[in-house]
Design a protein around this motif. Sequence first.
Motif, PDB file in Angstrom:
ATOM      1  N   ASN A 200       0.823  -1.214   0.000  1.00 41.28           N
ATOM      2  CA  ASN A 200       0.000   0.000   0.000  1.00 41.28           C
ATOM      3  C   ASN A 200       0.853   1.259   0.000  1.00 41.28           C
ATOM      4  OD1 ASN A 200      -2.222  -1.628   0.035  1.00 41.28           O
ATOM      5  ND2 ASN A 200      -2.939  -1.042   2.069  1.00 41.28           N
ATOM      6  N   GLY A 201       1.975   1.222   0.723  1.00 44.02           N
ATOM      7  CA  GLY A 201       2.881   2.365   0.703  1.00 44.02           C
ATOM      8  C   GLY A 201       3.454   2.612  -0.675  1.00 44.02           C
ATOM      9  N   LEU A 202       3.848   1.551  -1.351  1.00 43.52           N
ATOM     10  CA  LEU A 202       4.360   1.672  -2.714  1.00 43.52           C
ATOM     11  C   LEU A 202       3.287   2.235  -3.647  1.00 43.52           C
ATOM     12  CD1 LEU A 202       6.226  -1.758  -2.935  1.00 43.52           C
ATOM     13  CD2 LEU A 202       7.297   0.493  -2.703  1.00 43.52           C
ATOM     14  N   LYS A 203       2.068   1.755  -3.496  1.00 42.22           N
ATOM     15  CA  LYS A 203       0.967   2.240  -4.334  1.00 42.22           C
ATOM     16  C   LYS A 203       0.739   3.730  -4.118  1.00 42.22           C
ATOM     17  CE  LYS A 203      -2.828  -0.241  -4.476  1.00 42.22           C
ATOM     18  NZ  LYS A 203      -3.959  -1.109  -4.002  1.00 42.22           N
ATOM     19  N   GLU A 204       0.713   4.159  -2.856  1.00 38.54           N
ATOM     20  CA  GLU A 204       0.474   5.574  -2.563  1.00 38.54           C
ATOM     21  C   GLU A 204       1.556   6.466  -3.153  1.00 38.54           C
ATOM     22  OE1 GLU A 204      -0.420   6.878   1.336  1.00 38.54           O
ATOM     23  OE2 GLU A 204      -1.983   5.368   1.677  1.00 38.54           O
ATOM     24  N   ALA A 205       2.799   5.953  -3.172  1.00 39.46           N
ATOM     25  CA  ALA A 205       3.911   6.746  -3.685  1.00 39.46           C
ATOM     26  C   ALA A 205       3.994   6.721  -5.204  1.00 39.46           C
ATOM     27  CB  ALA A 205       5.226   6.247  -3.085  1.00 39.46           C
ATOM     28  N   GLY A 206       3.104   5.974  -5.860  1.00 42.09           N
ATOM     29  CA  GLY A 206       3.130   5.894  -7.312  1.00 42.09           C
ATOM     30  C   GLY A 206       4.187   4.950  -7.842  1.00 42.09           C
ATOM     31  N   LEU A 207       4.681   4.035  -6.992  1.00 44.01           N
ATOM     32  CA  LEU A 207       5.712   3.079  -7.380  1.00 44.01           C
ATOM     33  C   LEU A 207       5.073   1.762  -7.819  1.00 44.01           C
ATOM     34  CD1 LEU A 207       8.117   3.816  -4.404  1.00 44.01           C
ATOM     35  CD2 LEU A 207       8.537   4.393  -6.808  1.00 44.01           C
ATOM     36  N   PRO A 208       5.793   0.952  -8.587  1.00 45.78           N
ATOM     37  CA  PRO A 208       5.249  -0.335  -9.018  1.00 45.78           C
ATOM     38  C   PRO A 208       4.819  -1.183  -7.815  1.00 45.78           C
ATOM     39  CG  PRO A 208       7.209   0.182 -10.288  1.00 45.78           C
ATOM     40  CD  PRO A 208       7.108   1.231  -9.224  1.00 45.78           C
ATOM     41  N   ALA A 209       3.640  -1.754  -7.906  1.00 47.33           N
ATOM     42  CA  ALA A 209       3.086  -2.526  -6.800  1.00 47.33           C
ATOM     43  C   ALA A 209       2.003  -3.442  -7.340  1.00 47.33           C
ATOM     44  CB  ALA A 209       2.522  -1.591  -5.722  1.00 47.33           C
ATOM     45  N   CYS A 210       1.432  -4.235  -6.436  1.00 51.76           N
ATOM     46  CA  CYS A 210       0.323  -5.127  -6.790  1.00 51.76           C
ATOM     47  C   CYS A 210      -1.003  -4.422  -6.520  1.00 51.76           C
ATOM     48  CB  CYS A 210       0.374  -6.403  -5.955  1.00 51.76           C
ATOM     49  SG  CYS A 210       1.971  -7.241  -5.949  1.00 51.76           S
ATOM     50  N   LEU A 211      -2.030  -4.863  -7.210  1.00 50.08           N
ATOM     51  CA  LEU A 211      -3.362  -4.364  -6.892  1.00 50.08           C
ATOM     52  C   LEU A 211      -3.692  -4.656  -5.436  1.00 50.08           C
ATOM     53  CD1 LEU A 211      -6.008  -3.098  -7.930  1.00 50.08           C
ATOM     54  CD2 LEU A 211      -6.793  -5.432  -8.428  1.00 50.08           C
ATOM     55  N   TRP A 212      -3.414  -5.872  -5.009  1.00 53.12           N
ATOM     56  CA  TRP A 212      -3.525  -6.274  -3.592  1.00 53.12           C
ATOM     57  C   TRP A 212      -2.718  -7.538  -3.402  1.00 53.12           C
ATOM     58  CZ3 TRP A 212      -5.879 -10.962  -1.827  1.00 53.12           C
ATOM     59  CH2 TRP A 212      -5.855 -11.114  -0.438  1.00 53.12           C
ATOM     60  N   THR A 213      -2.011  -7.625  -2.283  1.00 52.82           N
ATOM     61  CA  THR A 213      -1.281  -8.859  -1.990  1.00 52.82           C
ATOM     62  C   THR A 213      -1.086  -9.024  -0.493  1.00 52.82           C
ATOM     63  OG1 THR A 213       0.697 -10.174  -2.430  1.00 52.82           O
ATOM     64  CG2 THR A 213       1.002  -7.792  -2.212  1.00 52.82           C
ATOM     65  N   PRO A 214      -1.279 -10.233   0.031  1.00 47.42           N
ATOM     66  CA  PRO A 214      -0.921 -10.501   1.414  1.00 47.42           C
ATOM     67  C   PRO A 214       0.481 -11.095   1.530  1.00 47.42           C
ATOM     68  CG  PRO A 214      -2.261 -12.293   0.578  1.00 47.42           C
ATOM     69  CD  PRO A 214      -2.078 -11.321  -0.558  1.00 47.42           C
ATOM     70  N   PHE A 215       1.126 -11.363   0.384  1.00 48.02           N
ATOM     71  CA  PHE A 215       2.416 -12.063   0.359  1.00 48.02           C
ATOM     72  C   PHE A 215       3.514 -11.176  -0.215  1.00 48.02           C
ATOM     73  CE2 PHE A 215      -0.841 -15.475  -0.495  1.00 48.02           C
ATOM     74  CZ  PHE A 215      -0.893 -15.920   0.828  1.00 48.02           C
ATOM     75  N   ASP A 216       4.758 -11.607  -0.042  1.00 41.94           N
ATOM     76  CA  ASP A 216       5.894 -10.804  -0.505  1.00 41.94           C
ATOM     77  C   ASP A 216       6.254 -11.067  -1.963  1.00 41.94           C
ATOM     78  OD1 ASP A 216       6.793 -13.391   0.019  1.00 41.94           O
ATOM     79  OD2 ASP A 216       8.776 -12.744   0.639  1.00 41.94           O
ATOM     80  N   GLU A 217       5.908 -12.251  -2.497  1.00 41.38           N
ATOM     81  CA  GLU A 217       6.370 -12.613  -3.835  1.00 41.38           C
ATOM     82  C   GLU A 217       5.890 -11.628  -4.902  1.00 41.38           C
ATOM     83  OE1 GLU A 217       4.958 -14.710  -1.755  1.00 41.38           O
ATOM     84  OE2 GLU A 217       6.078 -16.590  -1.633  1.00 41.38           O
ATOM     85  N   GLY A 218       4.619 -11.228  -4.813  1.00 44.05           N
ATOM     86  CA  GLY A 218       4.084 -10.308  -5.819  1.00 44.05           C
ATOM     87  C   GLY A 218       4.794  -8.970  -5.824  1.00 44.05           C
ATOM     88  N   ILE A 219       5.164  -8.481  -4.640  1.00 46.53           N
ATOM     89  CA  ILE A 219       5.880  -7.204  -4.545  1.00 46.53           C
ATOM     90  C   ILE A 219       7.228  -7.308  -5.217  1.00 46.53           C
ATOM     91  CG2 ILE A 219       6.913  -5.525  -2.974  1.00 46.53           C
ATOM     92  CD1 ILE A 219       4.795  -6.365  -0.895  1.00 46.53           C
ATOM     93  N   PHE A 220       7.996  -8.341  -4.877  1.00 49.59           N
ATOM     94  CA  PHE A 220       9.367  -8.446  -5.384  1.00 49.59           C
ATOM     95  C   PHE A 220       9.411  -8.783  -6.868  1.00 49.59           C
ATOM     96  CE2 PHE A 220      10.240  -8.177  -1.001  1.00 49.59           C
ATOM     97  CZ  PHE A 220      11.548  -7.743  -0.884  1.00 49.59           C
ATOM     98  N   TYR A 221       8.351  -9.444  -7.349  1.00 49.34           N
ATOM     99  CA  TYR A 221       8.305  -9.733  -8.779  1.00 49.34           C
ATOM    100  C   TYR A 221       8.274  -8.451  -9.600  1.00 49.34           C
ATOM    101  CZ  TYR A 221       6.807 -11.716 -13.221  1.00 49.34           C
ATOM    102  OH  TYR A 221       6.733 -12.076 -14.556  1.00 49.34           O
ATOM    103  N   LYS A 222       7.678  -7.390  -9.016  1.00 47.42           N
ATOM    104  CA  LYS A 222       7.585  -6.115  -9.731  1.00 47.42           C
ATOM    105  C   LYS A 222       8.942  -5.428  -9.859  1.00 47.42           C
ATOM    106  CE  LYS A 222       3.089  -6.517  -9.850  1.00 47.42           C
ATOM    107  NZ  LYS A 222       3.025  -7.863  -9.285  1.00 47.42           N
ATOM    108  N   TYR A 223       9.950  -5.908  -9.123  1.00 46.22           N
ATOM    109  CA  TYR A 223      11.270  -5.248  -9.133  1.00 46.22           C
ATOM    110  C   TYR A 223      12.384  -6.171  -9.627  1.00 46.22           C
ATOM    111  CZ  TYR A 223       8.933  -1.485  -6.754  1.00 46.22           C
ATOM    112  OH  TYR A 223       8.080  -0.445  -6.461  1.00 46.22           O
ATOM    113  N   HIS A 224      12.009  -7.223 -10.324  1.00 40.74           N
ATOM    114  CA  HIS A 224      13.010  -8.117 -10.923  1.00 40.74           C
ATOM    115  C   HIS A 224      13.145  -7.835 -12.405  1.00 40.74           C
ATOM    116  CE1 HIS A 224      13.974 -10.407  -7.431  1.00 40.74           C
ATOM    117  NE2 HIS A 224      12.741 -10.877  -7.263  1.00 40.74           N
TER     118      HIS A 224
END
Length: 224
Positions: A200-224
Amino acid sequence: MIVRVIKFFAKGLLAFLMLLLLYFVAALIGSAIPVNTDRQAGGDITIYLRTNGAHTDFIFPVENNVMDWEQMIDSTYILSKKGNYDYISFGWGDLEFYRNTPEWSDLTFPTAMQAVFLPTPSAMHVEFESPPRFDQPTVPIRVTEEEYRTLVDYVKWSFQKDFSGNVRPVPDLHYNQNDAFFYAKRSLNSFYTCNTWVNNGLKEAGLPACLWTPFDEGIFYKYH
């Protein structure tokens, strides 16, 4: 009578498994849908995301022209009482989970169930570092001053404050000499986890993020 009881529990178990399946399907879909895809990469400030395989932290510079974190959280809160660190990490989560699970090997079923299903207090785990710890998967992100300012405001808002506007430390809770815990806002549940907080912090800052995720994999996939 016994047959009815067995059928009742069988139906309850089936319903639970169906809900669990729907939850993981929703998590996969939410994690796969990217947001802020039109963001132009780059910036003058480097932050980091770090995961231990289940929990994600932000890592920020201790001080720059946007924020001096030691004005909010100084060395008096940590056991070493040392200052002049280069980086500071922030992780949000369930307070009792933090108390009872300093290592993942300490995790118990009751602790996990309480964190996910009961409205318990949350905490912010803060650690000073020089340089950032790279003993766990860590990715750097170049952000602009505006993006970083939004992240700073988001993290600051997540702390509970006293009547004087100061952060509220959790007494006698430390994992090492350079960290401390503070009471935080909101309560963790299956739909709002430590990773949801970071996402949610990444989303608010306009950075790449998931629509919603409870897990870490989706977040880190956006930065690989």
